[in-house]
Scaffold this active site. Structure first.
Site, short mmCIF file in Angstrom:
data_model
loop_
_atom_site.label_atom_id
_atom_site.label_comp_id
_atom_site.label_asym_id
_atom_site.label_seq_id
_atom_site.Cartn_x
_atom_site.Cartn_y
_atom_site.Cartn_z
N GLY B 79 0.89 -1.32 -0.17
CA GLY B 79 0.00 0.20 -0.12
C GLY B 79 0.94 1.26 0.00
CB THR B 80 3.93 2.22 1.88
OG1 THR B 80 3.20 2.13 3.03
CG2 THR B 80 5.12 3.38 2.01
CG ASN B 159 -4.92 4.54 9.20
OD1 ASN B 159 -5.37 5.45 8.49
ND2 ASN B 159 -3.84 4.40 9.75
CD GLN B 187 -6.64 -0.38 7.56
OE1 GLN B 187 -7.43 -1.32 7.92
NE2 GLN B 187 -5.41 -0.37 8.08
CB SER B 207 -2.15 -3.31 1.43
OG SER B 207 -1.33 -3.96 1.94
CG HIS B 209 -0.22 -6.66 5.10
ND1 HIS B 209 -0.30 -6.42 6.52
CD2 HIS B 209 0.31 -5.50 4.33
CE1 HIS B 209 0.13 -5.09 6.33
NE2 HIS B 209 0.42 -4.68 5.33
CB THR B 245 11.92 -9.96 -11.12
OG1 THR B 245 12.86 -9.61 -12.13
CG2 THR B 245 11.30 -11.37 -11.40
CB CYS B 333 3.54 5.37 24.95
SG CYS B 333 3.75 6.38 26.25
#
Lengths: 125, 408
Positions: B79-80, B159, B187, B207, B209, B245, B333
């Protein structure tokens, strides 16, 4: 990302809570930044006889709060003023680098509580 | 409730927006392409032809998910890369027409940071604000269009908070004005119907995955009439749109995952929506001082995002993990920075409430029993952290002005 000792202090924090009529109170941090620690101390014969904390924050914030209370209990006020944030992190066996600056403030909270105690006693004497 | 980390009472994976496991059916169609049909899809011989068939069959399946033509699918590493290709290519090709790009404040970093990088190259980018639900207004897009606007890029299903943006309407507007529209649908793919003709988009990123396919593969849909300048140069792969490839096994798995997702979408989307609403209602009912982040109904069927006031996200995540539950948070965090999620802040959440955000994203393995387990485990975790957290004083701590750390 955290070691076992940090996780132990996080899941089983020592000296959590509040005391009645503490001799000194110290608060550091800001909810906007995601960490607030409040420490209360009871002082007898110039030593920290008891200490309690309450913390809003991440794993590191809670673990360092717990650790510092264990470290300073029984120390003289001067000795406790010497305990640094770095020493707390070391006593925990280290913290992830990104946590060293944002969530490692527990010693500062103790220092603030001692200053609070000293300013009150200075006024009353 | 106590728990041994290695033996939690139950394991509940609720981070399906981060990634998903590869489905067994997907893995089994991939396996022959590692050691048997291992050829280079560009080769002329039988090994090459086998690989080529795998790639082209997969391309048809990805196109089927999107209601596109196979030739409109360009495989990328994910996706990126698809987002980067869409934005950088358009910027490069349309530079002579203008230098203005419109996007939103709630994009994924793949779009946001690419836009910031294009700004350094001299492009001007408008980051549209969103409402309290994280929704961008069509009129706000219309208001930002000016002579020299070459591209609009708006995320499809957000997302973090799951809000579904009005892409169809934005698409109609873009078409009318003759401006290209890109959407990051990473998403949404496999969760909500995603037909490119209905959406009126020119470019769309997905994407593998995120929909039970392997990692390291994705695609950019490129409308037939739209030109693409490759950002990775080399051979003539992907009709000169992306060199390198082909990741044949990855592509084959991705294709199968898209096919299965599209086939199961109507049922699975209803099932997820019902689990989602059960979880949201349970949290809001059982835990005081919680708010739902994101739109209540225009929402991805698998996304739950709540702010639990007076506690910090990472502390919740560590406790949930101990109990066998995997989730995520927009707290600073967990973001590796000192700032909480840019999405929650753009929606107007105060910093301290953003720090207490908890995202749980459902997947095909999750059941109603999983939801009930979370609803049993989460409230005591929150009470314990709140008891520990100077709770009463924090309620009026807005007055606390003393900052710390190097907040940027």
């Amino acid at each position: 990302m955290y070691n076992d000792k940090v996780m132990d202090h996080f899941f089983n924090p020592r000296n959590v809570g509040e005391m009645e009529n503490p001799d000194g109170v110290g608060q550091v941090g800001n909810p906007v930044c995601g960490d607030v620690m409040r420490v209360q101390i009871r002082v007898k014969d110039n030593r920290i006889e008891d200490v309690k904390f309450k913390t809003f924050g991440c794993g590191a914030a809670i673990a360092t709060s717990s650790m510092v209370t264990e470290m300073v209990k029984g120390l003289t006020l001067d000795e406790a003023m010497e305990v640094s944030n770095k020493a707390v992190a070391e006593a925990l066996g280290g913290l992830p680098p990104q946590k060293m600056h944002c969530s490692n403030l527990a010693a500062d909270a103790i220092h603030e509580a001692i200053k609070d105690y000293r300013s009150k006693t200075a006024v009353s004497h | 409730m106590t728990s041994d980390y290695n033996h939690p009472a139950r394991r509940v994976y609720l981070d399906n927006s981060s990634t998903t496991p590869v489905r067994a059916e997907v893995l089994s169609v991939m396996l022959p392409f590692f050691a048997q049909a291992f050829g280079n899809a560009s080769s002329i011989h039988r090994w090459g032809k086998e690989a080529r068939v795998g790639v082209e069959t997969a391309r048809e399946k990805v196109a089927y998910l999107l209601g596109a033509e196979p030739s409109e699918i360009v495989f990328t590493s994910g996706g990126t890369e698809a987002d980067n290709l869409a934005l950088r290519s358009t910027a490069r090709l349309l530079k002579s027409k203008g230098n203005h790009i419109i996007t939103t404040a709630v994009e994924h970093h793949a779009v946001l940071h690419t836009c910031q990088s294009l700004e350094k190259e001299g492009f001007e980018v408008t980051y549209l604000p969103v409402d309290e639900y994280g929704m961008v207004g069509v009129e706000s897009v219309a208001g930002a269009i000016r002579p020299g606007t070459i591209l609009i890029s708006v995320i499809h299903g957000q997302n973090e908070v799951g809000t579904i943006q009005p892409i169809e309407e934005i698409g109609r507007l873009a078409k009318e004005k003759g401006i290209l529209l890109h959407t990051d649908a990473v998403q949404s793919a496999g969760k909500v119907p995603l037909k490119v003709r209905d959406l009126n988009v020119d470019l769309l990123s997905i994407s593998s995955h995120k929909l039970y396919g392997p990692k390291g593969i994705g695609a950019l849909y490129v409308r037939k009439s739209v030109k693409i300048a490759p950002q990775i140069t080399g051979g003539a792969h992907e009709r000169g749109r992306r060199a390198g490839t082909e990741n044949v096994a990855g592509i084959v798995g991705f294709g199968e995952a898209c096919y299965l997702a599209e086939r199961e979408l109507p049922e699975e989307s209803l099932r997820l929506t019902s689990l989602r609403d059960r979880l949201i209602k349970g949290i809001l009912d059982k835990i005081p001082d919680t708010v739902l982040n994101g739109h209540p109904s225009r929402r991805l069927p698998h996304n739950v995002n709540v702010s639990i006031k007076y506690v910090e996200g990472e502390s919740i995540l560590l406790n949930l993990d101990l109990m066998g539950i995997g989730a995520s948070s927009g707290s600073a965090c967990t973001s590796g920075s000192l700032e909480p999620s840019h999405v929650l802040l753009a929606m107007g959440l105060p910093h301290e409430v953003a720090h207490g955000s908890l995202r749980m994203t459902l997947g095909r393995m999750n059941t109603a029993e999983d939801i009930d387990y979370v609803l049993e485990v989460l409230p005591p975790i929150v009470s314990r952290l709140r008891e520990m957290s100077a709770f009463s004083s924090l309620r009026d701590s807005r007055a606390c002005e003393e900052g710390h750390g190097n907040v940027q």
